[in-house]
Motif scaffolding. Structure first.
Motif, PDB file in Angstrom:
ATOM      1  N   LYS A  40       0.849  -1.191   0.000  1.00 40.41           N
ATOM      2  CA  LYS A  40       0.000   0.000   0.000  1.00 40.41           C
ATOM      3  C   LYS A  40       0.885   1.242   0.000  1.00 40.41           C
ATOM      4  CE  LYS A  40      -3.587  -2.534   2.470  1.00 40.41           C
ATOM      5  NZ  LYS A  40      -4.407  -2.650   3.706  1.00 40.41           N
ATOM      6  N   ILE A  41       0.681   2.104  -0.960  1.00 40.02           N
ATOM      7  CA  ILE A  41       1.534   3.266  -1.184  1.00 40.02           C
ATOM      8  C   ILE A  41       0.729   4.534  -0.948  1.00 40.02           C
ATOM      9  CG2 ILE A  41       3.009   4.436  -2.867  1.00 40.02           C
ATOM     10  CD1 ILE A  41       3.154   1.687  -4.344  1.00 40.02           C
ATOM     11  N   ASP A  42       1.261   5.416  -0.095  1.00 38.73           N
ATOM     12  CA  ASP A  42       0.568   6.668   0.241  1.00 38.73           C
ATOM     13  C   ASP A  42       1.586   7.811   0.197  1.00 38.73           C
ATOM     14  OD1 ASP A  42      -0.888   8.761   1.294  1.00 38.73           O
ATOM     15  OD2 ASP A  42      -1.781   7.593   2.907  1.00 38.73           O
ATOM     16  N   ASP A  43       1.317   8.810  -0.658  1.00 39.47           N
ATOM     17  CA  ASP A  43       2.243   9.947  -0.766  1.00 39.47           C
ATOM     18  C   ASP A  43       1.743  11.168  -0.004  1.00 39.47           C
ATOM     19  OD1 ASP A  43       0.187  10.875  -2.308  1.00 39.47           O
ATOM     20  OD2 ASP A  43       1.353  11.077  -4.155  1.00 39.47           O
ATOM     21  N   GLY A  44       0.780  10.965   0.887  1.00 37.64           N
ATOM     22  CA  GLY A  44       0.250  12.055   1.685  1.00 37.64           C
ATOM     23  C   GLY A  44      -1.031  12.647   1.145  1.00 37.64           C
ATOM     24  N   GLY A  45      -1.266  12.506  -0.144  1.00 33.52           N
ATOM     25  CA  GLY A  45      -2.496  13.015  -0.740  1.00 33.52           C
ATOM     26  C   GLY A  45      -3.218  11.969  -1.548  1.00 33.52           C
ATOM     27  N   ASN A  46      -2.454  11.100  -2.169  1.00 30.93           N
ATOM     28  CA  ASN A  46      -3.018  10.021  -2.983  1.00 30.93           C
ATOM     29  C   ASN A  46      -2.531   8.685  -2.452  1.00 30.93           C
ATOM     30  OD1 ASN A  46      -4.256  11.795  -4.999  1.00 30.93           O
ATOM     31  ND2 ASN A  46      -2.138  12.263  -5.587  1.00 30.93           N
ATOM     32  N   SER A  47      -3.373   7.689  -2.542  1.00 28.50           N
ATOM     33  CA  SER A  47      -2.990   6.349  -2.110  1.00 28.50           C
ATOM     34  C   SER A  47      -3.221   5.362  -3.252  1.00 28.50           C
ATOM     35  CB  SER A  47      -3.777   5.915  -0.875  1.00 28.50           C
ATOM     36  OG  SER A  47      -5.158   5.886  -1.138  1.00 28.50           O
ATOM     37  N   LEU A  48      -2.373   4.349  -3.289  1.00 29.60           N
ATOM     38  CA  LEU A  48      -2.426   3.337  -4.335  1.00 29.60           C
ATOM     39  C   LEU A  48      -2.135   1.987  -3.698  1.00 29.60           C
ATOM     40  CD1 LEU A  48      -2.419   2.514  -7.410  1.00 29.60           C
ATOM     41  CD2 LEU A  48       0.046   2.926  -7.353  1.00 29.60           C
ATOM     42  N   THR A  49      -2.905   0.992  -4.059  1.00 28.54           N
ATOM     43  CA  THR A  49      -2.659  -0.369  -3.591  1.00 28.54           C
ATOM     44  C   THR A  49      -2.353  -1.255  -4.787  1.00 28.54           C
ATOM     45  OG1 THR A  49      -4.162  -0.099  -1.717  1.00 28.54           O
ATOM     46  CG2 THR A  49      -3.609  -2.345  -2.354  1.00 28.54           C
ATOM     47  N   GLN A  50      -1.220  -1.942  -4.725  1.00 31.02           N
ATOM     48  CA  GLN A  50      -0.846  -2.844  -5.805  1.00 31.02           C
ATOM     49  C   GLN A  50      -1.870  -3.961  -5.954  1.00 31.02           C
ATOM     50  OE1 GLN A  50       2.919  -4.372  -4.505  1.00 31.02           O
ATOM     51  NE2 GLN A  50       4.087  -2.898  -5.711  1.00 31.02           N
ATOM     52  N   ASP A  51      -1.957  -4.508  -7.162  1.00 30.43           N
ATOM     53  CA  ASP A  51      -2.699  -5.753  -7.346  1.00 30.43           C
ATOM     54  C   ASP A  51      -1.915  -6.876  -6.676  1.00 30.43           C
ATOM     55  OD1 ASP A  51      -4.668  -4.502  -8.831  1.00 30.43           O
ATOM     56  OD2 ASP A  51      -3.661  -4.862 -10.740  1.00 30.43           O
ATOM     57  N   SER A  52      -2.607  -7.727  -5.939  1.00 28.44           N
ATOM     58  CA  SER A  52      -1.925  -8.807  -5.230  1.00 28.44           C
ATOM     59  C   SER A  52      -1.519  -9.921  -6.197  1.00 28.44           C
ATOM     60  CB  SER A  52      -2.826  -9.382  -4.134  1.00 28.44           C
ATOM     61  OG  SER A  52      -4.005  -9.916  -4.689  1.00 28.44           O
ATOM     62  N   LYS A  53      -0.433 -10.603  -5.834  1.00 27.55           N
ATOM     63  CA  LYS A  53       0.019 -11.771  -6.582  1.00 27.55           C
ATOM     64  C   LYS A  53       0.328 -12.880  -5.582  1.00 27.55           C
ATOM     65  CE  LYS A  53       1.709 -11.596 -10.534  1.00 27.55           C
ATOM     66  NZ  LYS A  53       2.573 -11.576 -11.731  1.00 27.55           N
ATOM     67  N   ILE A  54       0.300 -14.112  -6.072  1.00 24.43           N
ATOM     68  CA  ILE A  54       0.490 -15.268  -5.192  1.00 24.43           C
ATOM     69  C   ILE A  54       1.975 -15.537  -4.951  1.00 24.43           C
ATOM     70  CG2 ILE A  54       0.074 -17.735  -4.889  1.00 24.43           C
ATOM     71  CD1 ILE A  54      -2.427 -16.007  -4.713  1.00 24.43           C
ATOM     72  N   GLY A  55       2.327 -15.709  -3.667  1.00 25.93           N
ATOM     73  CA  GLY A  55       3.652 -16.149  -3.278  1.00 25.93           C
ATOM     74  C   GLY A  55       3.527 -17.426  -2.459  1.00 25.93           C
ATOM     75  N   PHE A  56       4.594 -17.804  -1.767  1.00 21.23           N
ATOM     76  CA  PHE A  56       4.501 -19.005  -0.936  1.00 21.23           C
ATOM     77  C   PHE A  56       5.088 -18.737   0.442  1.00 21.23           C
ATOM     78  CE2 PHE A  56       8.755 -19.442  -2.683  1.00 21.23           C
ATOM     79  CZ  PHE A  56       9.489 -19.990  -1.646  1.00 21.23           C
ATOM     80  N   ALA A  57       4.766 -19.632   1.363  1.00 18.21           N
ATOM     81  CA  ALA A  57       5.234 -19.527   2.742  1.00 18.21           C
ATOM     82  C   ALA A  57       5.638 -20.913   3.228  1.00 18.21           C
ATOM     83  CB  ALA A  57       4.142 -18.951   3.639  1.00 18.21           C
ATOM     84  N   LEU A  58       6.682 -20.969   4.043  1.00 17.90           N
ATOM     85  CA  LEU A  58       7.166 -22.253   4.549  1.00 17.90           C
ATOM     86  C   LEU A  58       7.885 -22.021   5.874  1.00 17.90           C
ATOM     87  CD1 LEU A  58       7.492 -25.307   3.859  1.00 17.90           C
ATOM     88  CD2 LEU A  58       9.719 -24.709   2.867  1.00 17.90           C
ATOM     89  N   GLY A  59       7.574 -22.863   6.874  1.00 21.86           N
ATOM     90  CA  GLY A  59       8.241 -22.680   8.148  1.00 21.86           C
ATOM     91  C   GLY A  59       7.887 -23.739   9.174  1.00 21.86           C
ATOM     92  N   ALA A  60       8.155 -23.411  10.437  1.00 19.83           N
ATOM     93  CA  ALA A  60       7.911 -24.317  11.558  1.00 19.83           C
ATOM     94  C   ALA A  60       7.207 -23.553  12.665  1.00 19.83           C
ATOM     95  CB  ALA A  60       9.227 -24.901  12.060  1.00 19.83           C
ATOM     96  N   PHE A  61       6.595 -24.285  13.587  1.00 11.61           N
ATOM     97  CA  PHE A  61       5.913 -23.634  14.707  1.00 11.61           C
ATOM     98  C   PHE A  61       5.968 -24.504  15.956  1.00 11.61           C
ATOM     99  CE2 PHE A  61       2.675 -26.262  12.765  1.00 11.61           C
ATOM    100  CZ  PHE A  61       1.853 -26.685  13.808  1.00 11.61           C
ATOM    101  N   ALA A  62       5.752 -23.845  17.087  1.00 10.63           N
ATOM    102  CA  ALA A  62       5.663 -24.532  18.375  1.00 10.63           C
ATOM    103  C   ALA A  62       4.372 -24.107  19.043  1.00 10.63           C
ATOM    104  CB  ALA A  62       6.854 -24.186  19.250  1.00 10.63           C
ATOM    105  N   LEU A  63       3.705 -25.062  19.664  1.00  9.05           N
ATOM    106  CA  LEU A  63       2.424 -24.811  20.327  1.00  9.05           C
ATOM    107  C   LEU A  63       2.610 -25.047  21.823  1.00  9.05           C
ATOM    108  CD1 LEU A  63      -0.399 -24.023  19.288  1.00  9.05           C
ATOM    109  CD2 LEU A  63      -0.983 -26.456  19.319  1.00  9.05           C
ATOM    110  N   TYR A  64       2.370 -23.986  22.616  1.00  7.37           N
ATOM    111  CA  TYR A  64       2.530 -24.049  24.062  1.00  7.37           C
ATOM    112  C   TYR A  64       1.150 -23.999  24.716  1.00  7.37           C
ATOM    113  CZ  TYR A  64       7.230 -22.313  22.840  1.00  7.37           C
ATOM    114  OH  TYR A  64       8.470 -22.125  22.300  1.00  7.37           O
TER     115      TYR A  64
END
Length: 198
Positions: A40-64
């Motif tokens: 999301k881009i904001d120059d103080g007077g105008n704002s613009l949001t990019q079109d979204s594109k698909i990426g990926f995510a990979l990781g680990a987690f711990a549950l307490y």
């Protein structure tokens, strides 16, 4: 300076959150999935949001587990955040993120165990590119660290869980001093996780 403050923030939050659950039984798992983010881009007077594109995510987690209903879900996850610029090029920000999420089991009758997620996330930029004619490395355009808030829901099917969450980037990540434009990230993360058997 901002980077070191964020590192201290993440260590402090993690230490405080885990203080009361160290004696509990910890479950470990891995997760991966898809991301759909925008810049999301904001120059103080105008704002613009990019079109979204698909990426990926990979990781680990711990549950307490804290009690029967509430757990703490701490993650270490690689996330691609992609968006399409107005001239057609694709920007790609790659982060290592450390979410620390409160996980609350919802008292609903279902063939699975639903839950809600909420909490802060600290991200460290490892690479930024603009994919046009060729991939241009632009990591110097962006701050090396960011803080966000994650809100989502999920479902547990025995050892398999599915999460969908929305991440709000809280900080302006524009690192160009002469540029007064504000950049913030935001998007959806859909992942499937697996809890390893004890």
């Amino acid at each position: 300076m901002k980077k070191y403050l964020i590192i201290l923030f993440s260590i402090g939050i993690g230490t405080l959150a885990c203080r009361n659950v160290q004696s509990q039984e910890i479950q470990l798992g891995a997760r991966g999935g898809l991301s759909s983010y925008t810049l999301k881009i904001d120059d103080g007077g105008n704002s613009l949001t990019q079109d979204s594109k698909i990426g990926f995510a990979l990781g680990a987690f711990a549950l307490y587990p804290i009690n029967e209903r509430i757990s703490l879900q701490q993650e270490l996850i690689f996330v691609q955040k992609k968006g399409e610029e107005y001239w057609g090029a694709t920007s790609s920000l790659s982060y290592i993120e450390l979410p620390i999420l409160a996980r609350v089991n919802l008292p609903l009758e279902a063939p699975f165990s639903p839950y809600a997620l909420a909490g802060p996330s600290v991200g460290f930029l490892i690479k930024a590119t603009v994919e046009d004619v060729d991939d241009e490395e632009v990591s110097e355009w962006f701050s090396s660290a960011n803080i966000g808030i994650s809100l989502g829901v999920g479902a547990l099917f025995e050892a398999v869980n599915i999460d969908i969450r929305y991440d709000f980037g809280m900080l302006d990540i524009n690192a160009l001093d002469e540029d007064e434009i504000e950049y913030k990230t935001g998007g959806i993360l859909l992942t499937v996780g697996y809890l390893f058997k004890k």
